[in-house]
Write an enzyme that holds these catalytic residues in place. Sequence first.
Site, mmCIF file in Angstrom:
data_model
loop_
_atom_site.group_PDB
_atom_site.id
_atom_site.type_symbol
_atom_site.label_atom_id
_atom_site.label_comp_id
_atom_site.label_asym_id
_atom_site.label_seq_id
_atom_site.Cartn_x
_atom_site.Cartn_y
_atom_site.Cartn_z
ATOM 1 N N ALA A 101 75.567 108.075 26.127
ATOM 2 C CA ALA A 101 74.416 107.787 25.574
ATOM 3 C C ALA A 101 74.388 106.544 25.137
ATOM 4 C CB ALA A 101 73.852 108.450 24.074
ATOM 5 N N LYS A 102 73.231 105.693 25.136
ATOM 6 C CA LYS A 102 73.146 104.060 24.633
ATOM 7 C C LYS A 102 71.648 103.912 24.090
ATOM 8 C CE LYS A 102 75.449 100.420 25.445
ATOM 9 N NZ LYS A 102 76.942 100.318 25.833
ATOM 10 N N GLY A 103 71.882 102.942 22.920
ATOM 11 C CA GLY A 103 70.701 102.678 22.518
ATOM 12 C C GLY A 103 70.671 101.115 22.463
#
Length: 411
Positions: A101-103
């Site tokens: 995931a990444k944000g």
Amino acid sequence: MKAFEATNRYIRQASQIMGLGSRVESLLLSPEAEHNVTVPVELDNGELAVFTGYRIQHNSARGPMKGGLRYHPTVDADDVRALASLMTWKTAVVNIPYGGAKGGISCDPKNLSQGELERVTRKFIQRISEAIGPQRDIPAPDVNTNAQVMAWIMDEYSRLHGFAPGVVTGKPLELHGSEGREAATGRGVIYITEEYLKDTGRTLADVSVAVQGFGNVGSFAARFAHEGGARIVALSDASGAIRCAKGLDIPTLLNYGRTRTPLSTYQAEGVEHISQEELLTTEVDVLIPAALGGVFTAEVAEEVRAGVIVEGANAPTEPEADEVFARRGIPVIPDILANAGGVTVSYFEWAQNIQCLRWTEDEVNSRLKHIMTSSYATIRNLVKSRNVSWRTAAFIVGLGRVAKATVLRGI
Ligand code: NAD
């Protein structure tokens, strides 16, 4: 080419070589979920600012999703989607039990006070708190976020859901962080560099190194390369680049890094100030990009004069540049192997948190070394046996593990 399309191109290339088939391949190309939220914050002057925040969850077949949070004006959905996908392959390449995931938040932290930064972070976590969690999705530091930001995340999430240090990694040592986490990505980059040099009959003491980016990854990479005896001939940060053929004074420059003093203000005998592009095209044995993505375009790649590129940054090489490097015989050790030390020690931090244990720094570093060197050997053997690039080999390993887990769990 947009960043997400570039990542998917690598996936398709590897999938074709593996004969993965369109059914499984299609599952690996798109994120599982995308959270796109507004982050309204009252500024110190009383005005309201509204930022956009993202958390994109790419794949959870192998475990809870994992990936950093970036605060930068260039953050957008496409970029975060690409970085989330890379996390899926990275955690699989080093075989730790996570997905990807990444944000990020599209903002410029240089223009925010510490109080404003805290309010932005807390509001963002309130908005995505149902989507993250110690068994669901675990953020970590990335560009312009650090242990303090991680501490606010842990506190805000714990206020909403009960005490949960395992919701985020890269925390301060005093707040359930792990020994060795801060240095882990740069340390891992140098473990990989050393393994590559060993294969070519050299050690760090035999080589010259240039590093682009002097934040977390770049400064620790420069430090460990220097401590191993390498000559660091060029360095840069966002303010500018410096070069010295004899080798730069790394201990002095590390103080610049620690205090975020711009490298453009550094003056010393024999040191010249150069452009970012001159840094990337300096003749050098090892070139380590450790800033932002997309710095190697096809044009820059034609001018690079490095023996090997070790990707400390995520996605520094555009696919067209990758082709140029392949044609010119310059090996590129890809991000999903080279900079996996950070997520590996994040995994150790999480493992300590959920067991309420504490490991020593030696324990952390020796486990990190084992994972990095054995992952390197797996990829190196594939490069040799299948006659493919380092990037393709890494994607083959990552895709193979994720595809297997996906099929075993049932589509
Ligand atoms: P950071 O914010 O600590 O440092 C970024 C550095 O890049 C700073 O020195 C900044 O001045 C410099 N920079 C920014 N724009 C630049 C430009 N145009 N030219 C030259 N330098 C520039 O960030 P970081 O955590 O060190 O991350 C750097 C890269 O490594 C990113 O691509 C990130 O995704 C990747 N990465 C970070 C980690 C981690 O654990 N922090 C792990 C894996 C990968």
